[in-house]
Design a protein around this motif. Sequence first.
Motif, PDB file in Angstrom:
ATOM      1  N   THR A 138      10.481   2.108  -7.321  1.00 12.73           N
ATOM      2  CA  THR A 138       9.653   1.884  -6.134  1.00 12.73           C
ATOM      3  C   THR A 138       9.367   0.388  -5.946  1.00 12.73           C
ATOM      4  OG1 THR A 138       8.588   4.009  -6.554  1.00 12.73           O
ATOM      5  CG2 THR A 138       7.520   2.526  -4.976  1.00 12.73           C
ATOM      6  N   TRP A 139       8.886  -0.239  -7.011  1.00 12.73           N
ATOM      7  CA  TRP A 139       8.510  -1.661  -6.843  1.00 12.73           C
ATOM      8  C   TRP A 139       9.725  -2.558  -6.685  1.00 12.73           C
ATOM      9  CZ3 TRP A 139       4.239  -1.823  -4.749  1.00 12.73           C
ATOM     10  CH2 TRP A 139       3.163  -1.008  -5.144  1.00 12.73           C
ATOM     11  N   ALA A 140      10.866  -2.121  -7.246  1.00  8.77           N
ATOM     12  CA  ALA A 140      12.091  -2.890  -7.010  1.00  8.77           C
ATOM     13  C   ALA A 140      12.441  -2.855  -5.526  1.00  8.77           C
ATOM     14  CB  ALA A 140      13.236  -2.311  -7.839  1.00  8.77           C
ATOM     15  N   ILE A 141      12.343  -1.672  -4.926  1.00 10.51           N
ATOM     16  CA  ILE A 141      12.667  -1.555  -3.498  1.00 10.51           C
ATOM     17  C   ILE A 141      11.693  -2.382  -2.658  1.00 10.51           C
ATOM     18  CG2 ILE A 141      12.709   0.042  -1.536  1.00 10.51           C
ATOM     19  CD1 ILE A 141      13.699   2.195  -3.548  1.00 10.51           C
TER      20      ILE A 141
ATOM     21  N   ASN B  81       0.824  -1.196   0.000  1.00  8.23           N
ATOM     22  CA  ASN B  81       0.000   0.000   0.000  1.00  8.23           C
ATOM     23  C   ASN B  81       0.868   1.259   0.000  1.00  8.23           C
ATOM     24  OD1 ASN B  81      -2.284   1.494   0.016  1.00  8.23           O
ATOM     25  ND2 ASN B  81      -2.950   0.938   2.072  1.00  8.23           N
ATOM     26  N   VAL B  82       1.877   1.232   0.866  1.00  4.80           N
ATOM     27  CA  VAL B  82       2.795   2.377   0.940  1.00  4.80           C
ATOM     28  C   VAL B  82       3.579   2.506  -0.361  1.00  4.80           C
ATOM     29  CG1 VAL B  82       4.878   3.220   2.108  1.00  4.80           C
ATOM     30  CG2 VAL B  82       2.913   2.425   3.444  1.00  4.80           C
ATOM     31  N   GLY B  83       3.903   1.383  -0.964  1.00  2.00           N
ATOM     32  CA  GLY B  83       4.556   1.394  -2.275  1.00  2.00           C
ATOM     33  C   GLY B  83       3.715   2.153  -3.293  1.00  2.00           C
ATOM     34  N   LYS B  84       2.403   1.882  -3.261  1.00  2.00           N
ATOM     35  CA  LYS B  84       1.495   2.572  -4.190  1.00  2.00           C
ATOM     36  C   LYS B  84       1.541   4.083  -3.964  1.00  2.00           C
ATOM     37  CE  LYS B  84      -2.225  -0.552  -3.982  1.00  2.00           C
ATOM     38  NZ  LYS B  84      -3.647  -0.763  -3.875  1.00  2.00           N
TER      39      LYS B  84
END
Lengths: 244, 222
Positions: free
Chosen positions: B192-195, B177-180
């Motif tokens: 972002t999604w790699a992290i 969620n925080v990634g989004k």
Amino acid sequence: MADNKISVRNLKKNFGSLEVLKDISLDVSEGEVVVLLGPSGSGKSTLLRCLNQLEKVTSGQIVIDGHDVTDRHTDINKVRENIGMVFQHFNLFNHLTVLKNMTLAPVHLKTLSKAEAAQKAMQLLERVGLADKAEAYPSQLSGGQKQRVAIARALEMNPDIMLFDEPTSALDPEMVGEVLAVMKELAREGMTMVVVTHEIGFAREVASRVIFMEGGYIVEDGTPQQVIDHPKEARTADFLSKVL
Amino acid sequence: MGMIIQTYGTMLLRALGQTLLLTLLSLLFAMVIGMIFGLMNVGHSRVLNMIGTVYVDAVRGVPLIVLAYFIYFGIPGAVQAIGFSNFRLSALQAGTIALSMNCGAYMAEIIRAGIQSVDRGQMEAGRSLGMSYGASMWLIVIPQAVRTMIPSIINQFIITLKDTSILSVIGFPELTNVGKTIMGNTLKSLQTWAIVGVMYLVVIITLSKISKKIERRVNRGR
């Protein structure tokens, strides 16, 4: 009737539509050593397992030491404390040492304290010649050793009846003798025993009574001399001619 | 990537914390649920067998996302309708319930299979000594069943950890969620999604390593 250790009346047992025990009546008095013989599928193991209610009966009555075990108000766990059972495949608790195998039930059921149970277990292991194996796990024992531990485990509860369900059938031939020797000693001490076995020699030597079963019925019942050496029924003779 | 870590590092770590909190709570309840329904399924009572089977089949047959919506939106609505107008479920509460129910159903199956893998003679030997069904189960069968269950339980733990990401749909501030949010702010989706992916990966690899150790230790006792 009153001094019967085991009294079975009109016992019937079905597995689904298969009738395994058709009409069994049988009395065993104190100190008797009864050997059940018969072809496989004759119902002898089922009869034995009904005695301590590992199998529920379909109909009929079984009274052990005055307790009707077929009555569902009877505390079957209490009655079982007095009936030791030895299985074909030993059924030692694989996750516990030999000593713990023996002390688990009496300590849990509080029939003995932990120290008493351990002390008694050591005496019994001494008797079956395995005192040095107290801390071993079942996987470290031979078949004959496992079965001797299993007998000792049953004796730890101080039973006055012992049931043996083909105790030597899963053993290598050279280990049969050591198990039978322990059983002979028990018989000599006056233990009431019911033994399902194919060891005719044991039956002849140790049994006070031999019962031949076939097809869910008792076919013949008498002393070893009568049943083994001079069978009256053709079916008994036929069976004996195959196993002797 | 360095910018994202600098700006959102704390936020991401806090989100990871929420993910782990949700996982741990769910696993805890799932163990209890799994134990109850698993034992129901191995017993001889037809009624209990049926309850156990219905639970397992129903929960396994519904996608987790649907279950989460149902509990987060459906249940409070229904409870409010019968007069408790202040009733709310937080995203954490609803998420924990949904995930526990889901994971619990799988645990029930693992526990049932584990118990049934133990030879019947073990129970019979316990009973023949005068021990009750419950005592024989608890002291004899289950300790042996646990050995065979451990790899599947750990596997289920990892699945549950990953399934927490599904609960981003009810707004629970876990890692996905925080990634989004971060992606929305920075528009750097690859980074972002790699992290986020690496963060999941690190936790799960660590768990697998620990579990391998536990497995080895348990098997050594044999």
